[in-house]
Design a protein around this motif. Sequence first.
Motif, PDB file in Angstrom:
ATOM      1  N   ASP A 123       7.595   4.732  -4.358  1.00  0.00           N
ATOM      2  CA  ASP A 123       8.000   3.759  -5.377  1.00  0.00           C
ATOM      3  C   ASP A 123       7.882   2.329  -4.846  1.00  0.00           C
ATOM      4  O   ASP A 123       7.573   1.400  -5.602  1.00  0.00           O
ATOM      5  CB  ASP A 123       9.442   4.026  -5.818  1.00  0.00           C
ATOM      6  CG  ASP A 123       9.558   5.271  -6.688  1.00  0.00           C
ATOM      7  OD1 ASP A 123       8.538   5.655  -7.293  1.00  0.00           O
ATOM      8  OD2 ASP A 123      10.657   5.856  -6.746  1.00  0.00           O
ATOM      9  N   ARG A 124       8.126   2.149  -3.554  1.00  0.00           N
ATOM     10  CA  ARG A 124       8.002   0.808  -2.969  1.00  0.00           C
ATOM     11  C   ARG A 124       6.548   0.330  -3.004  1.00  0.00           C
ATOM     12  O   ARG A 124       6.287  -0.853  -3.230  1.00  0.00           O
ATOM     13  CB  ARG A 124       8.529   0.803  -1.533  1.00  0.00           C
ATOM     14  CG  ARG A 124      10.028   1.035  -1.448  1.00  0.00           C
ATOM     15  CD  ARG A 124      10.550   0.899  -0.031  1.00  0.00           C
ATOM     16  NE  ARG A 124      11.965   1.257   0.041  1.00  0.00           N
ATOM     17  CZ  ARG A 124      12.751   0.999   1.071  1.00  0.00           C
ATOM     18  NH1 ARG A 124      12.255   0.385   2.139  1.00  0.00           N
ATOM     19  NH2 ARG A 124      14.024   1.351   1.064  1.00  0.00           N
ATOM     20  N   ILE A 125       5.620   1.244  -2.785  1.00  0.00           N
ATOM     21  CA  ILE A 125       4.199   0.889  -2.855  1.00  0.00           C
ATOM     22  C   ILE A 125       3.836   0.472  -4.275  1.00  0.00           C
ATOM     23  O   ILE A 125       3.081  -0.489  -4.484  1.00  0.00           O
ATOM     24  CB  ILE A 125       3.316   2.075  -2.406  1.00  0.00           C
ATOM     25  CG1 ILE A 125       3.576   2.413  -0.931  1.00  0.00           C
ATOM     26  CG2 ILE A 125       1.841   1.753  -2.621  1.00  0.00           C
ATOM     27  CD1 ILE A 125       3.263   1.303   0.035  1.00  0.00           C
ATOM     28  N   TYR A 127       3.284  -7.539  -6.917  1.00  0.00           N
ATOM     29  CA  TYR A 127       3.516  -8.837  -6.279  1.00  0.00           C
ATOM     30  C   TYR A 127       2.496  -9.152  -5.185  1.00  0.00           C
ATOM     31  O   TYR A 127       2.737 -10.011  -4.342  1.00  0.00           O
ATOM     32  CB  TYR A 127       4.939  -8.880  -5.702  1.00  0.00           C
ATOM     33  CG  TYR A 127       5.980  -8.643  -6.762  1.00  0.00           C
ATOM     34  CD1 TYR A 127       6.356  -9.668  -7.630  1.00  0.00           C
ATOM     35  CD2 TYR A 127       6.544  -7.381  -6.937  1.00  0.00           C
ATOM     36  CE1 TYR A 127       7.282  -9.442  -8.634  1.00  0.00           C
ATOM     37  CE2 TYR A 127       7.472  -7.148  -7.941  1.00  0.00           C
ATOM     38  CZ  TYR A 127       7.834  -8.184  -8.784  1.00  0.00           C
ATOM     39  OH  TYR A 127       8.749  -7.959  -9.784  1.00  0.00           O
ATOM     40  N   SER A 128       1.360  -8.464  -5.207  1.00  0.00           N
ATOM     41  CA  SER A 128       0.356  -8.706  -4.169  1.00  0.00           C
ATOM     42  C   SER A 128      -1.051  -8.832  -4.744  1.00  0.00           C
ATOM     43  O   SER A 128      -2.031  -8.514  -4.090  1.00  0.00           O
ATOM     44  CB  SER A 128       0.396  -7.574  -3.128  1.00  0.00           C
ATOM     45  OG  SER A 128       0.156  -6.312  -3.743  1.00  0.00           O
ATOM     46  N   GLU A 180       5.020 -16.484  -3.192  1.00  0.00           N
ATOM     47  CA  GLU A 180       6.110 -16.780  -4.129  1.00  0.00           C
ATOM     48  C   GLU A 180       7.165 -15.677  -4.096  1.00  0.00           C
ATOM     49  O   GLU A 180       8.371 -15.952  -4.080  1.00  0.00           O
ATOM     50  CB  GLU A 180       5.561 -16.935  -5.545  1.00  0.00           C
ATOM     51  CG  GLU A 180       6.643 -17.267  -6.574  1.00  0.00           C
ATOM     52  CD  GLU A 180       6.107 -17.384  -7.981  1.00  0.00           C
ATOM     53  OE1 GLU A 180       6.882 -17.743  -8.884  1.00  0.00           O
ATOM     54  OE2 GLU A 180       4.908 -17.104  -8.189  1.00  0.00           O
ATOM     55  N   PHE A 181       6.715 -14.429  -4.076  1.00  0.00           N
ATOM     56  CA  PHE A 181       7.635 -13.290  -4.059  1.00  0.00           C
ATOM     57  C   PHE A 181       8.485 -13.291  -2.789  1.00  0.00           C
ATOM     58  O   PHE A 181       9.712 -13.149  -2.843  1.00  0.00           O
ATOM     59  CB  PHE A 181       6.842 -11.987  -4.166  1.00  0.00           C
ATOM     60  CG  PHE A 181       7.690 -10.746  -4.096  1.00  0.00           C
ATOM     61  CD1 PHE A 181       8.666 -10.490  -5.050  1.00  0.00           C
ATOM     62  CD2 PHE A 181       7.503  -9.819  -3.075  1.00  0.00           C
ATOM     63  CE1 PHE A 181       9.448  -9.341  -4.990  1.00  0.00           C
ATOM     64  CE2 PHE A 181       8.279  -8.674  -3.002  1.00  0.00           C
ATOM     65  CZ  PHE A 181       9.255  -8.433  -3.961  1.00  0.00           C
ATOM     66  N   ASN A 235      -4.827  -9.139   5.231  1.00  0.00           N
ATOM     67  CA  ASN A 235      -4.787  -8.556   3.890  1.00  0.00           C
ATOM     68  C   ASN A 235      -3.371  -8.579   3.326  1.00  0.00           C
ATOM     69  O   ASN A 235      -2.463  -7.940   3.865  1.00  0.00           O
ATOM     70  CB  ASN A 235      -5.311  -7.109   3.950  1.00  0.00           C
ATOM     71  CG  ASN A 235      -5.426  -6.483   2.570  1.00  0.00           C
ATOM     72  OD1 ASN A 235      -4.431  -6.250   1.897  1.00  0.00           O
ATOM     73  ND2 ASN A 235      -6.654  -6.205   2.164  1.00  0.00           N
ATOM     74  N   TYR A 236      -3.160  -9.335   2.239  1.00  0.00           N
ATOM     75  CA  TYR A 236      -1.806  -9.514   1.730  1.00  0.00           C
ATOM     76  C   TYR A 236      -1.249  -8.280   1.038  1.00  0.00           C
ATOM     77  O   TYR A 236      -0.046  -8.042   1.043  1.00  0.00           O
ATOM     78  CB  TYR A 236      -1.710 -10.736   0.800  1.00  0.00           C
ATOM     79  CG  TYR A 236      -2.840 -10.915  -0.170  1.00  0.00           C
ATOM     80  CD1 TYR A 236      -3.910 -11.752   0.128  1.00  0.00           C
ATOM     81  CD2 TYR A 236      -2.840 -10.252  -1.388  1.00  0.00           C
ATOM     82  CE1 TYR A 236      -4.956 -11.922  -0.765  1.00  0.00           C
ATOM     83  CE2 TYR A 236      -3.888 -10.427  -2.283  1.00  0.00           C
ATOM     84  CZ  TYR A 236      -4.943 -11.259  -1.967  1.00  0.00           C
ATOM     85  OH  TYR A 236      -5.978 -11.427  -2.845  1.00  0.00           O
ATOM     86  N   LYS A 237      -2.125  -7.438   0.456  1.00  0.00           N
ATOM     87  CA  LYS A 237      -1.639  -6.213  -0.186  1.00  0.00           C
ATOM     88  C   LYS A 237      -1.094  -5.243   0.854  1.00  0.00           C
ATOM     89  O   LYS A 237      -0.010  -4.680   0.697  1.00  0.00           O
ATOM     90  CB  LYS A 237      -2.763  -5.566  -0.994  1.00  0.00           C
ATOM     91  CG  LYS A 237      -3.192  -6.381  -2.213  1.00  0.00           C
ATOM     92  CD  LYS A 237      -4.236  -5.646  -3.035  1.00  0.00           C
ATOM     93  CE  LYS A 237      -4.623  -6.462  -4.266  1.00  0.00           C
ATOM     94  NZ  LYS A 237      -5.638  -5.765  -5.096  1.00  0.00           N
ATOM     95  N   LEU A 238      -1.853  -5.060   1.919  1.00  0.00           N
ATOM     96  CA  LEU A 238      -1.415  -4.167   2.991  1.00  0.00           C
ATOM     97  C   LEU A 238      -0.169  -4.723   3.676  1.00  0.00           C
ATOM     98  O   LEU A 238       0.760  -3.973   4.014  1.00  0.00           O
ATOM     99  CB  LEU A 238      -2.543  -3.985   4.009  1.00  0.00           C
ATOM    100  CG  LEU A 238      -2.229  -3.101   5.226  1.00  0.00           C
ATOM    101  CD1 LEU A 238      -1.858  -1.692   4.780  1.00  0.00           C
ATOM    102  CD2 LEU A 238      -3.419  -3.068   6.182  1.00  0.00           C
TER     103      LEU A 238
END
Length: 231
Positions: A145-147, A153-154, A162-163, A208-211
């Motif tokens: 769920d965290r992913i 927000y990525s 911002e997040f 990488n901001y998503k990772l």
Amino acid sequence: MNTFIIISENKSDIDDFVDSLIVKNRISKINITEILPEPSIGIAEIRKVKKSLNLKPYGGGKRLIILREMDKATTEAQNALLKVLEEPPVNNIIVLSCLNSNNILPTVLSRCQKVSLVQTVKQNIKSISDIENIFIKLIYSSPGDRIIISQDYSNTKEQFLEFTDNLLSLLSTFITSNKYISRISIKEIADIIRKINKARILIEKNVNYKLTLDILLLGFPTKSAHKTLDK
């Protein structure tokens, strides 16, 4: 910009803003200098500021200079501060506070980021409430769920910053208001703040901001579903 001027009639609001800067930038007490009007701020007080700025922050961190009630500063003192405000030394943050900005020279105002706390509080009530709900959801969520939450927000680097900035502001309010999630200690909150700051540094290095956000949120403490917010 590392220079701020805070306009507020409420000292506690100013203190909360200053505390959020201290937490966000991990500034130690030894690196904080506060100047008060006695009964005004004159050339002598500005010399103290310049003397502090000429020294490197202890421990290689950041220094915070706070000038309270800057609207009580003399014209000479304000003029003497202009060069410092325009080009503050690296790793230094300068905060001016005042009740009435009409008593501040335009040349001083133009060199600072203006923060009107009356407006800021009204505008951010909803966003603080929203980010608090997201944080609560995160610490009660499974890794999967965290992913999923992370994906919201990525999408861009700006969204990530911002997040995480909102998270830092929220956590600073937990500390300053003694409002903590049940059974989350100050040590755990400090650890989350450390991880967020580390993640933000990585993002500035084009990681990488998503990772990065996935790893950050997976590192948050996990709490049982029966635990609730302390009031």
